[in-house]
Motif scaffolding. Structure first.
Motif, short mmCIF file in Angstrom:
data_model
loop_
_atom_site.label_atom_id
_atom_site.label_comp_id
_atom_site.label_asym_id
_atom_site.label_seq_id
_atom_site.Cartn_x
_atom_site.Cartn_y
_atom_site.Cartn_z
N ALA A 123 0.83 -1.21 0.00
CA ALA A 123 0.00 0.00 0.00
C ALA A 123 0.86 1.26 0.00
O ALA A 123 0.54 2.24 -0.67
N PHE A 124 1.95 1.24 0.75
CA PHE A 124 2.84 2.40 0.81
C PHE A 124 3.46 2.66 -0.55
O PHE A 124 3.62 3.81 -0.96
N THR A 125 3.80 1.59 -1.26
CA THR A 125 4.39 1.74 -2.59
C THR A 125 3.40 2.38 -3.55
O THR A 125 3.77 3.17 -4.42
N GLU A 126 2.10 2.07 -3.40
CA GLU A 126 1.07 2.61 -4.29
C GLU A 126 0.52 3.96 -3.82
O GLU A 126 -0.33 4.55 -4.49
N GLN A 127 0.96 4.43 -2.68
CA GLN A 127 0.37 5.62 -2.06
C GLN A 127 0.40 6.83 -2.99
O GLN A 127 1.40 7.10 -3.64
N ARG A 128 -0.73 7.53 -3.04
CA ARG A 128 -0.79 8.77 -3.81
C ARG A 128 -0.04 9.86 -3.07
O ARG A 128 -0.17 10.01 -1.86
N ARG A 129 0.75 10.62 -3.79
CA ARG A 129 1.53 11.69 -3.18
C ARG A 129 0.61 12.71 -2.52
O ARG A 129 -0.35 13.18 -3.11
N GLY A 130 0.90 13.04 -1.27
CA GLY A 130 0.12 14.03 -0.54
C GLY A 130 -1.16 13.50 0.08
O GLY A 130 -1.92 14.27 0.66
N ALA A 131 -1.43 12.19 -0.02
CA ALA A 131 -2.65 11.63 0.55
C ALA A 131 -2.62 11.73 2.07
O ALA A 131 -1.56 11.63 2.69
N ARG A 132 -3.79 11.91 2.67
CA ARG A 132 -3.86 12.07 4.13
C ARG A 132 -3.68 10.73 4.85
O ARG A 132 -3.40 10.72 6.03
N TRP A 133 -3.92 9.63 4.16
CA TRP A 133 -3.73 8.31 4.75
C TRP A 133 -3.40 7.32 3.65
O TRP A 133 -3.54 7.59 2.46
N THR A 134 -2.95 6.17 4.07
CA THR A 134 -2.68 5.06 3.15
C THR A 134 -3.65 3.95 3.48
O THR A 134 -3.63 3.40 4.58
N ALA A 135 -4.54 3.66 2.54
CA ALA A 135 -5.58 2.66 2.78
C ALA A 135 -5.08 1.26 2.44
O ALA A 135 -4.52 1.03 1.37
N ILE A 136 -5.26 0.34 3.38
CA ILE A 136 -4.96 -1.08 3.14
C ILE A 136 -6.22 -1.72 2.57
O ILE A 136 -7.25 -1.81 3.25
N GLU A 137 -6.15 -2.15 1.32
CA GLU A 137 -7.28 -2.78 0.66
C GLU A 137 -7.08 -4.30 0.59
O GLU A 137 -5.97 -4.79 0.80
N PRO A 138 -8.15 -5.06 0.30
CA PRO A 138 -8.01 -6.53 0.24
C PRO A 138 -6.93 -7.03 -0.70
O PRO A 138 -6.27 -8.03 -0.42
#
Length: 529
Positions: A414-429
């Motif tokens: 999830a961290f690798t896919e994180q959008r720049r500047g996002a307020r959180w990193t969502a863990i999806e299935p």
């Protein structure tokens, strides 16, 4: 840490403080409220109302959360505007929402107990400007109400022996091995286990911890020690499966200089080091029979005799042992002494598998997410609702250790896919990849079982597990060795590199298994519990 700052994330503590949050929400309308207790430089949630169960498994280092730092420094509390640029620790943790939503309005205040900062009260709302009308007088009244409740709870707490034992547990977990992990969970299975721990911990009875691989038997041992009268003395842990047979005597009982080649000086054994405290024998079922006999003598007499010495030493040690083996079956096979088993199992405790612990999996996942968040430098790792559902539906054959690894992998993805500047990193299935894990477990369980170290004749008529190896040609000896290599590799893979478990499947003891691997030029990974 003082007695006033004792903190344990347990159901009893949550029920003690939750009414204070309900009273606070009567004074100020909000979507969520939380009480966080200060423990050194870390804030730990002790009660939440309106936040996800995941929150209770988290820890919030003050240095990583500037909003909490500013609240602790304030004299009467603060409100953060909806457009405040400081990251909000609760983004995505408000429960009952269709997705991961941001917190828009926040306020909080430091709480004091007997003149010392105890922790924080925080209030959060999803609607911008929700707290604009809250006056300083309202905030002061709410803080006074909560502080009075905390004072009453702590007065009762100090009168109970349980509170003192909980304090010892927190103190022990931060010392020794340097871990802050503890037994989390409020399921019926964990309540029963903790009740039994509290019952036997105050005695000196020998305890045998039983349970599957990865359930957290080491944490149970730490809690037993921390609740005991020996809590100020050392807790010494020995991984019996990792002891070479030739050095097991020296490791447990010490030796005198010159007792054997390489013994260049006197050495204290683990029993001497643990004198006055607790000795935790992990994977005790893997001890060689010769060492089992010596261990039995120590348990019977309380005396240790170092190899190479004629003198006996009296030791006062409480023994806790753990195993994932079926010891009665090992006794029937002649691999474990019946008399030692009865000495160790004075008070057996079964540690429940994760699949029997219900929603505990979400709280545990929250703790692992917090660890990975700081390890990766990620911003607010959060479980999506679908991910929580996936975690709750999984069977967890690898128990808490499997959950830890799943969360670590998912966090990295999830961290690798994180959008720049996002307020959180969502863990999806798809980050959890539990379908692939389940498929791998299913495929492994359906694989044909192979006989231990089979003969060439047996291999030739086998179900085809390694028929290609045999059909490749070569001499009879080459074919036999090729089959053995393939079978042993499969056995190690099935047991995730756990040599002791693979050796049991092969029907040979651990030492012979190691010798066979070396003979065939194979190098196993380090074994684990």
């Amino acid at each position: 840490m003082t007695t006033d700052s004792v903190n344990q994330t347990t159901a009893s503590e949550g029920s003690r403080y939750r009414p204070l949050l309900a009273a606070a929400r009567e004074l100020v309308r909000c979507d969520a409220a939380a009480l966080l207790q200060l423990d050194g430089q870390v804030l730990r949630p002790v009660a939440v109302d309106g936040l996800s169960d995941e929150t209770l498994g988290r820890q919030f280092p003050i240095a990583s959360h500037p909003r909490f730092a500013r609240l602790l420094e304030s004299s009467r509390g603060l409100r953060f505007a909806h457009d405040c640029g400081l990251p909000d620790p609760y983004d995505g943790l408000v429960s009952g929402q269709p997705g991961i939503l941001p917190v828009h309005d926040c306020m909080g205040a430091p709480l004091r107990l007997r003149g010392v900062v105890w922790g924080l009260l925080t209030l959060d709302a999803l609607e911008p400007g929700a707290f604009e009308t809250v006056t300083p007088a309202q905030l002061d009244a709410m803080v006074t109400l909560v502080e009075t409740g905390i004072e009453a709870a702590h007065t009762i707490q100090e009168m109970e022996a349980r509170a003192m034992r909980e304090h010892a547990l927190a103190q022990a977990l931060r010392s020794g091995r340097g871990t802050t992990r503890e037994l989390l969970g409020s399921s019926a299975a964990m309540k029963q286990l903790c009740s039994e721990i509290d019952t036997v911990a105050v005695s000196d009875l020998t305890v045998l911890l039983l349970g599957e691989t990865g359930v957290g038997k080491d944490l149970v041992a730490q809690r037993l020690h921390a609740h005991s009268r020996r809590r100020e003395q050392p807790l010494v842990q020995v991984n019996c499966a990792a002891l070479p047979e030739s050095l097991a005597d020296s490791e447990l009982f010490g030796h005198k200089r010159g007792a054997f080649t390489g013994a260049v000086q006197d050495r204290d054994g683990k029993f001497e080091i643990a004198d006055g405290g607790t000795l935790f024998l992990d994977e005790v079922g893997e001890l060689p029979l010769t060492v089992q006999a010596k261990l039995l003598r120590v348990l019977q007499s309380g005396e240790v005799q170092r190899p190479g010495s004629d003198r006996t030493l009296k030791v006062d040690v409480r023994v806790i042992a753990a195993t994932n083996r079926d010891l009665p079956a090992a006794i029937a096979q002649g691999r474990f002494r019946a008399d030692l088993y009865h000495r160790l199992s004075v008070y057996p405790l079964v540690v429940p598998p994760l699949r029997e612990r219900g929603r505990d999996v979400v709280a545990l996942a929250g703790g692992f997410l917090e660890e990975n968040q700081h390890r990766l430098g990620a911003r607010n790792l959060r479980l999506s609702p679908a991910s929580k559902a996936s975690l709750l539906a999984h069977s967890w054959p690898g128990n808490v250790r499997e959950l830890e690894h799943v969360i670590s992998r998912a966090s990295l993805r999830a961290f690798t896919e994180q959008r720049r500047g996002a307020r959180w990193t969502a863990i999806e299935p798809h980050h959890l990849a539990l379908d692939a894990t389940a498929a791998g477990s299913s495929g492994s369980s359906q694989a044909p079982s192979a006989p231990p170290l089979p003969s060439p004749a047996h291999a030739a008529v086998s179900t085809g597990l390694h028929a290609g190896v045999i059909a490749a040609g070569g001499t009879l000896r080459e074919a036999t060795e090729a089959f053995q290599r393939a079978w042993l590799a499969d056995a190690l893979a099935r047991h995730h590199g756990h040599v002791a478990n693979a050796a049991r499947e092969a029907g040979i003891d651990r030492s012979n298994f190691h010798r066979t691997l070396r003979k065939l030029g194979m190098r196993p990974s380090a074994s684990s519990d």
